[in-house]
Design a protein around this motif. Structure first.
Motif, PDB file in Angstrom:
ATOM      1  N   GLY A 120       0.796  -1.218   0.000  1.00 27.86           N
ATOM      2  CA  GLY A 120       0.000   0.000   0.000  1.00 27.86           C
ATOM      3  C   GLY A 120       0.829   1.268   0.000  1.00 27.86           C
ATOM      4  N   SER A 121       2.131   1.141   0.159  1.00 27.08           N
ATOM      5  CA  SER A 121       3.004   2.319   0.097  1.00 27.08           C
ATOM      6  C   SER A 121       3.379   2.579  -1.371  1.00 27.08           C
ATOM      7  N   PHE A 122       4.249   3.562  -1.584  1.00 31.89           N
ATOM      8  CA  PHE A 122       4.615   3.921  -2.951  1.00 31.89           C
ATOM      9  C   PHE A 122       6.131   4.036  -3.075  1.00 31.89           C
ATOM     10  N   HIS A 123       6.625   3.706  -4.257  1.00 26.20           N
ATOM     11  CA  HIS A 123       8.045   3.853  -4.522  1.00 26.20           C
ATOM     12  C   HIS A 123       8.281   5.183  -5.222  1.00 26.20           C
ATOM     13  N   PRO A 124       9.004   6.108  -4.599  1.00 26.83           N
ATOM     14  CA  PRO A 124       9.270   7.407  -5.218  1.00 26.83           C
ATOM     15  C   PRO A 124      10.392   7.281  -6.259  1.00 26.83           C
ATOM     16  N   TRP A 125      10.095   6.640  -7.394  1.00 30.30           N
ATOM     17  CA  TRP A 125      11.130   6.358  -8.382  1.00 30.30           C
ATOM     18  C   TRP A 125      11.752   7.629  -8.958  1.00 30.30           C
ATOM     19  N   CYS A 126      11.013   8.724  -8.935  1.00 29.03           N
ATOM     20  CA  CYS A 126      11.542  10.003  -9.426  1.00 29.03           C
ATOM     21  C   CYS A 126      12.437  10.616  -8.359  1.00 29.03           C
ATOM     22  N   GLY A 127      13.700  10.850  -8.705  1.00 35.22           N
ATOM     23  CA  GLY A 127      14.646  11.396  -7.738  1.00 35.22           C
ATOM     24  C   GLY A 127      14.252  12.760  -7.205  1.00 35.22           C
ATOM     25  N   VAL A 128      13.635  13.580  -8.070  1.00 38.03           N
ATOM     26  CA  VAL A 128      13.203  14.905  -7.621  1.00 38.03           C
ATOM     27  C   VAL A 128      12.168  14.769  -6.524  1.00 38.03           C
ATOM     28  N   GLN A 129      11.206  13.866  -6.725  1.00 34.72           N
ATOM     29  CA  GLN A 129      10.150  13.676  -5.748  1.00 34.72           C
ATOM     30  C   GLN A 129      10.624  12.940  -4.508  1.00 34.72           C
ATOM     31  N   SER A 130      11.668  12.136  -4.635  1.00 32.84           N
ATOM     32  CA  SER A 130      12.168  11.400  -3.474  1.00 32.84           C
ATOM     33  C   SER A 130      12.791  12.337  -2.452  1.00 32.84           C
ATOM     34  N   GLN A 131      13.281  13.492  -2.938  1.00 32.47           N
ATOM     35  CA  GLN A 131      13.882  14.517  -2.077  1.00 32.47           C
ATOM     36  C   GLN A 131      15.080  13.988  -1.297  1.00 32.47           C
ATOM     37  N   LYS A 132      15.718  12.960  -1.818  1.00 31.41           N
ATOM     38  CA  LYS A 132      16.936  12.461  -1.182  1.00 31.41           C
ATOM     39  C   LYS A 132      18.125  13.300  -1.644  1.00 31.41           C
ATOM     40  N   PRO A 133      19.000  13.664  -0.749  1.00 35.91           N
ATOM     41  CA  PRO A 133      20.115  14.534  -1.128  1.00 35.91           C
ATOM     42  C   PRO A 133      21.091  13.898  -2.117  1.00 35.91           C
ATOM     43  N   ASP A 134      21.129  12.578  -2.185  1.00 29.73           N
ATOM     44  CA  ASP A 134      22.098  11.910  -3.056  1.00 29.73           C
ATOM     45  C   ASP A 134      21.448  11.264  -4.278  1.00 29.73           C
ATOM     46  N   TRP A 135      20.236  11.707  -4.637  1.00 31.82           N
ATOM     47  CA  TRP A 135      19.558  11.094  -5.774  1.00 31.82           C
ATOM     48  C   TRP A 135      20.303  11.406  -7.062  1.00 31.82           C
ATOM     49  N   LYS A 136      20.172  10.481  -8.028  1.00 34.04           N
ATOM     50  CA  LYS A 136      20.888  10.622  -9.292  1.00 34.04           C
ATOM     51  C   LYS A 136      19.919  10.489 -10.469  1.00 34.04           C
ATOM     52  N   ILE A 137      20.286  11.118 -11.569  1.00 30.20           N
ATOM     53  CA  ILE A 137      19.537  10.975 -12.808  1.00 30.20           C
ATOM     54  C   ILE A 137      20.223   9.885 -13.612  1.00 30.20           C
ATOM     55  N   HIS A 138      19.547   8.771 -13.797  1.00 30.43           N
ATOM     56  CA  HIS A 138      20.156   7.629 -14.474  1.00 30.43           C
ATOM     57  C   HIS A 138      20.009   7.729 -15.984  1.00 30.43           C
ATOM     58  N   LEU A 139      20.567   8.802 -16.512  1.00 22.57           N
ATOM     59  CA  LEU A 139      20.610   9.055 -17.938  1.00 22.57           C
ATOM     60  C   LEU A 139      22.035   9.464 -18.288  1.00 22.57           C
ATOM     61  N   PRO A 140      22.429   9.362 -19.575  1.00 24.55           N
ATOM     62  CA  PRO A 140      23.810   9.715 -19.951  1.00 24.55           C
ATOM     63  C   PRO A 140      24.252  11.070 -19.422  1.00 24.55           C
ATOM     64  N   GLY A 141      25.405  11.089 -18.775  1.00 23.56           N
ATOM     65  CA  GLY A 141      25.938  12.326 -18.218  1.00 23.56           C
ATOM     66  C   GLY A 141      25.246  12.778 -16.958  1.00 23.56           C
ATOM     67  N   GLY A 142      24.316  11.964 -16.436  1.00 27.69           N
ATOM     68  CA  GLY A 142      23.604  12.350 -15.226  1.00 27.69           C
ATOM     69  C   GLY A 142      22.722  13.565 -15.422  1.00 27.69           C
ATOM     70  N   LYS A 143      22.218  13.751 -16.657  1.00 32.36           N
ATOM     71  CA  LYS A 143      21.402  14.923 -16.958  1.00 32.36           C
ATOM     72  C   LYS A 143      20.091  14.495 -17.617  1.00 32.36           C
TER      73      LYS A 143
END
Length: 211
Positions: A120-143
């Protein structure tokens, strides 16, 4: 095979076949077709470099698989009917493209399409929404992808996604079965009994993808 089941003697009019046997779409096949469609788009547009590169295509394919797997076959609160699941999956799939291109820097839609978990919980797969300080963009160049990098980039990817986010396509995936077992048997038969036969080896990528 299906036509033989529906009409073994070849003399039953279509309108009298009740109910007809239909082939379920295998989610694994659809994901491969989605991957291939993106590859074809890159070739058709003659894009090079990081414009819809292999890593970008893998990113979209992984998230497509994740979104579908997050609801199909699970008894999740908030999805009381198949129609609700299909509506959510369709919107979530289209949001993958907007997320990757950073269309809305606040990523408000990503919160709406957080992937539900069995508890019943949710996975915040979007790093922006997760609000974790060390989140990463898993795309080329991290962008995030650049919508202005080349004409039609965003629109082309979105059009491909729209074909695989159609409700009639998603409805066909609302099951947990696949044809991998049958294909394994068919592959062994071909390899063992047909001259020059060669069984295909299909690798499976991971389910989860984020940011």
């Amino acid at each position: 095979m299906i036509s033989a089941i529906n009409d073994p003697n070849g003399d039953v009019p279509a309108e009298l076949r009740d109910p007809p046997v239909e082939k379920n779409s295998d989610p694994n096949h659809l994901q491969k077709l989605f991957y291939k469609a993106l590859e074809n788009l890159r070739v058709e547009k003659k894009w090079t470099g990081n414009i819809l590169s292999v890593n970008v295509i893998k990113y979209f394919n992984k998230l497509y698989r994740y979104v579908v797997k997050s609801t199909v076959g699970l008894d999740i609160p908030g999805f009381e009917a198949d129609e609700e699941k299909v509506e959510w999956i369709s919107g979530a799939l289209m949001n993958i493209v907007d997320h990757a291109f950073n269309i809305d820097p606040t990523h408000a839609a990503c919160r709406r399409y957080r992937c539900p978990l069995p508890d019943g919980s949710f996975h915040p797969w979007c790093g922006v929404q997760s609000q974790k300080p060390d989140w990463k963009i898993h795309l080329p160049g991290g962008k995030f992808l650049d919508r202005t990098a080349t004409p039609g980039y965003y629109e082309g990817v979105r059009e491909v996604m729209a074909r695989f986010a159609k409700k009639e396509v998603i409805y066909k995936q609302l099951h947990t079965s696949d044809t991998n077992t049958n294909e394994s048997i068919n592959g062994m038969v071909v390899k063992g009994y047909l001259p020059g036969g060669k069984a295909q080896q299909n690798g499976q990528s991971g389910v989860y993808g984020w940011a």
